[in-house]
Motif scaffolding. Structure first.
Motif, PDB file in Angstrom:
ATOM      1  N   LEU A  39     -43.726 -28.468  36.700  1.00 59.17           N
ATOM      2  CA  LEU A  39     -42.543 -29.331  36.664  1.00 59.17           C
ATOM      3  C   LEU A  39     -42.924 -30.809  36.747  1.00 59.17           C
ATOM      4  O   LEU A  39     -42.447 -31.631  35.939  1.00 59.17           O
ATOM      5  N   GLU A  40     -43.779 -31.161  37.699  1.00 61.06           N
ATOM      6  CA  GLU A  40     -44.125 -32.559  37.885  1.00 61.06           C
ATOM      7  C   GLU A  40     -45.029 -33.082  36.772  1.00 61.06           C
ATOM      8  O   GLU A  40     -44.984 -34.272  36.434  1.00 61.06           O
ATOM      9  N   ARG A 100     -42.629 -33.891  34.062  1.00 56.36           N
ATOM     10  CA  ARG A 100     -41.963 -35.162  34.362  1.00 56.36           C
ATOM     11  C   ARG A 100     -42.858 -36.353  33.993  1.00 56.36           C
ATOM     12  O   ARG A 100     -42.400 -37.340  33.404  1.00 56.36           O
ATOM     13  N   ARG A 156     -43.168 -36.660  30.169  1.00 57.98           N
ATOM     14  CA  ARG A 156     -41.924 -37.206  29.587  1.00 57.98           C
ATOM     15  C   ARG A 156     -41.838 -38.709  29.824  1.00 57.98           C
ATOM     16  O   ARG A 156     -41.336 -39.454  28.982  1.00 57.98           O
ATOM     17  N   PRO A 208     -38.754 -32.692  46.388  1.00 60.29           N
ATOM     18  CA  PRO A 208     -38.246 -32.510  45.018  1.00 60.29           C
ATOM     19  C   PRO A 208     -37.233 -33.583  44.650  1.00 60.29           C
ATOM     20  O   PRO A 208     -36.608 -34.200  45.515  1.00 60.29           O
ATOM     21  N   SER A 209     -37.084 -33.809  43.362  1.00 56.01           N
ATOM     22  CA  SER A 209     -36.083 -34.746  42.861  1.00 56.01           C
ATOM     23  C   SER A 209     -35.493 -34.198  41.567  1.00 56.01           C
ATOM     24  O   SER A 209     -36.029 -33.263  40.968  1.00 56.01           O
ATOM     25  N   ARG A 210     -34.417 -34.790  41.136  1.00 51.68           N
ATOM     26  CA  ARG A 210     -33.688 -34.319  39.962  1.00 51.68           C
ATOM     27  C   ARG A 210     -34.573 -34.372  38.715  1.00 51.68           C
ATOM     28  O   ARG A 210     -35.276 -35.360  38.474  1.00 51.68           O
ATOM     29  N   TYR A 211     -34.518 -33.295  37.935  1.00 51.86           N
ATOM     30  CA  TYR A 211     -35.229 -33.231  36.666  1.00 51.86           C
ATOM     31  C   TYR A 211     -34.194 -32.999  35.572  1.00 51.86           C
ATOM     32  O   TYR A 211     -33.440 -32.026  35.599  1.00 51.86           O
ATOM     33  N   ASP A 212     -34.159 -33.906  34.580  1.00 50.96           N
ATOM     34  CA  ASP A 212     -33.113 -33.870  33.550  1.00 50.96           C
ATOM     35  C   ASP A 212     -33.510 -33.093  32.300  1.00 50.96           C
ATOM     36  O   ASP A 212     -32.691 -32.945  31.404  1.00 50.96           O
ATOM     37  N   GLY A 213     -34.737 -32.638  32.224  1.00 49.26           N
ATOM     38  CA  GLY A 213     -35.184 -31.930  31.031  1.00 49.26           C
ATOM     39  C   GLY A 213     -34.787 -30.458  31.038  1.00 49.26           C
ATOM     40  O   GLY A 213     -34.316 -29.901  32.029  1.00 49.26           O
ATOM     41  N   TRP A 268     -33.162 -24.859  44.461  1.00 46.33           N
ATOM     42  CA  TRP A 268     -33.577 -25.583  43.259  1.00 46.33           C
ATOM     43  C   TRP A 268     -32.412 -25.983  42.361  1.00 46.33           C
ATOM     44  O   TRP A 268     -32.537 -26.920  41.560  1.00 46.33           O
ATOM     45  N   LEU A 289     -32.612 -28.927  39.372  1.00 45.68           N
ATOM     46  CA  LEU A 289     -32.909 -28.527  37.994  1.00 45.68           C
ATOM     47  C   LEU A 289     -31.588 -28.351  37.256  1.00 45.68           C
ATOM     48  O   LEU A 289     -31.098 -27.233  37.057  1.00 45.68           O
TER      49      LEU A 289
END
Length: 369
Positions: free
Chosen positions: A178-179, A182, A185, A305-310, A331, A335
């Motif tokens: 995930l990271e 990020r 991207r 964790p933080s917001r992931y827009d993908g 999560w 997510l």
């Protein structure tokens, strides 16, 4: 030099190595048989542990992907190769004509745990493992997930691996996938696929209500086990004699251990004993494996964790894990565009046997879209 404490590197070394491996693998393995496809992860790790106990030499847990047969191991020993050295990018399965699938393993980054799944994925390109970097830092200044992502980015660049990127991570390896997605991207790179397999978060990130309910259920299970032991007539332990008063730091450590697992949520990942509070910690590991496990648990304890827009696909095991809560309960708010897919099995069995086939079928379809 491998086996230097037992014998010179000659034919007797090969015989010793072969015999020990066949003994731990519990099969009469041919010298040209493919070890990752035949030998289970537990038996391979037992061999590594036994070799370390017998000779003082420890192999890297992913060495079986660099030397896949006993014949290849014999050649490596004869050439004085350091089999304890870890490699960042590991070829798990060959392929060509398409950008690779990059995989992050769970636990101490042992890809043999995922071998049954890897073997069943229908994908024409290569499948490459991205191993955990051994940072070897003092517990008071531990490595973080951000450090691992920086290391992974450097390894991808050095290996010439370019977009589109396909990323898959099992257990806490899903956080690395995930990271990394990020970070890529942010560099305006294309992410063709991102998959997370039953990825947990550290207890410090669980909502209090979720954590409290899980602890209550764990306490009930433990109480039930004690009752069953009492009914079976298992003798109770004698009460330990009183001990002299300890210094404040040692008293805090002793209290944390006594309150385990309640204390784990609130413990500082920078304390020396922090990994040993984890419910999955067993101990008595060889040094390299021990260091990797401790490093990973500290990373997990420090991760925010933080917001992931993908877009991504999150595969959740239907039977869950005895040491982690339902991943969707923690999560889902981060997510926001995840496609949630429930798969048969628990956290361990979802990537093995028939369950691996079911998971691989869905993965294969998504990878080639």
């Amino acid at each position: 030099m491998l086996l230097s404490t037992r014998t010179d590197v000659d034919s007797s070394s090969h015989v010793y190595f072969d015999d020990l491996f066949r003994k731990e693998a519990k099969i009469n393995l041919d010298r040209d048989a493919d070890i990752p496809d035949i030998v289970s992860v537990n038996r391979a790790l037992n061999f590594i542990k036994c070799l370390w106990s017998d000779t003082g030499e420890e192999m890297d847990v992913n060495v079986f992907y660099r030397h896949r047969t006993l014949e290849a191991f014999g050649f490596a020993i004869s050439n004085h190769e350091d089999l304890s050295a870890s490699h960042k990018i590991i070829e798990l399965r060959g392929g060509g004509g398409i950008a690779p699938l990059l995989v992050f393993a769970g636990g101490a980054s042992c890809f043999l745990e995922m071998q049954q799944l890897i073997k069943k994925i229908s994908f024409p390109g290569p499948i490459l493992g991205v191993a955990l970097t051994p940072f070897c830092r003092d517990p008071r200044h531990p490595a973080t997930v951000e450090d691992e992502i920086e290391s992974a980015l450097g390894a991808l660049q050095a290996a010439g691996i370019e977009e589109p990127y396909r990323l898959l991570g099992y257990s806490f390896g899903g956080v690395f996938a995930l990271e990394l997605a990020r970070a890529l991207r942010a560099q305006e790179k294309e992410i063709a696929f991102l998959g997370m397999l039953d990825t947990p978060l550290g207890e410090q990130e669980w909502p209090v209500a979720v954590w409290g309910k899980f602890m209550w259920q764990r306490w009930r299970r433990a109480r039930s086990r004690k009752r069953n032991l009492a009914k079976a007539g298992t003798p109770a332990r004698d009460r330990a004699p009183a001990k002299p008063r300890l210094p404040a730091a040692q008293r805090r450590e002793r209290l944390a251990r006594l309150l385990k697992p309640l204390s784990f949520r609130y413990a500082d990942p920078r304390t020396a004993y922090y990994p040993e509070l984890a419910p999955q910690w067993v101990g008595n590991y060889p040094p390299l494996y021990d260091a990797a496990g401790r490093q990973l648990l500290r990373m997990k304890g420090l991760y925010k964790p933080s917001r992931y827009d993908g877009q991504l696909t999150f595969y959740r095991s239907l039977q869950g894990s005895p040491v982690d809560c339902d991943p969707k309960s923690i999560w889902a708010r981060f997510l926001v565009h995840a496609d949630w897919v429930d798969v048969p099995g628990n956290h361990q069995s979802m990537i093995a046997g028939r369950n691996a086939g079911t998971l691989a079928h869905d993965l294969s379809n998504r990878l080639m879209r």
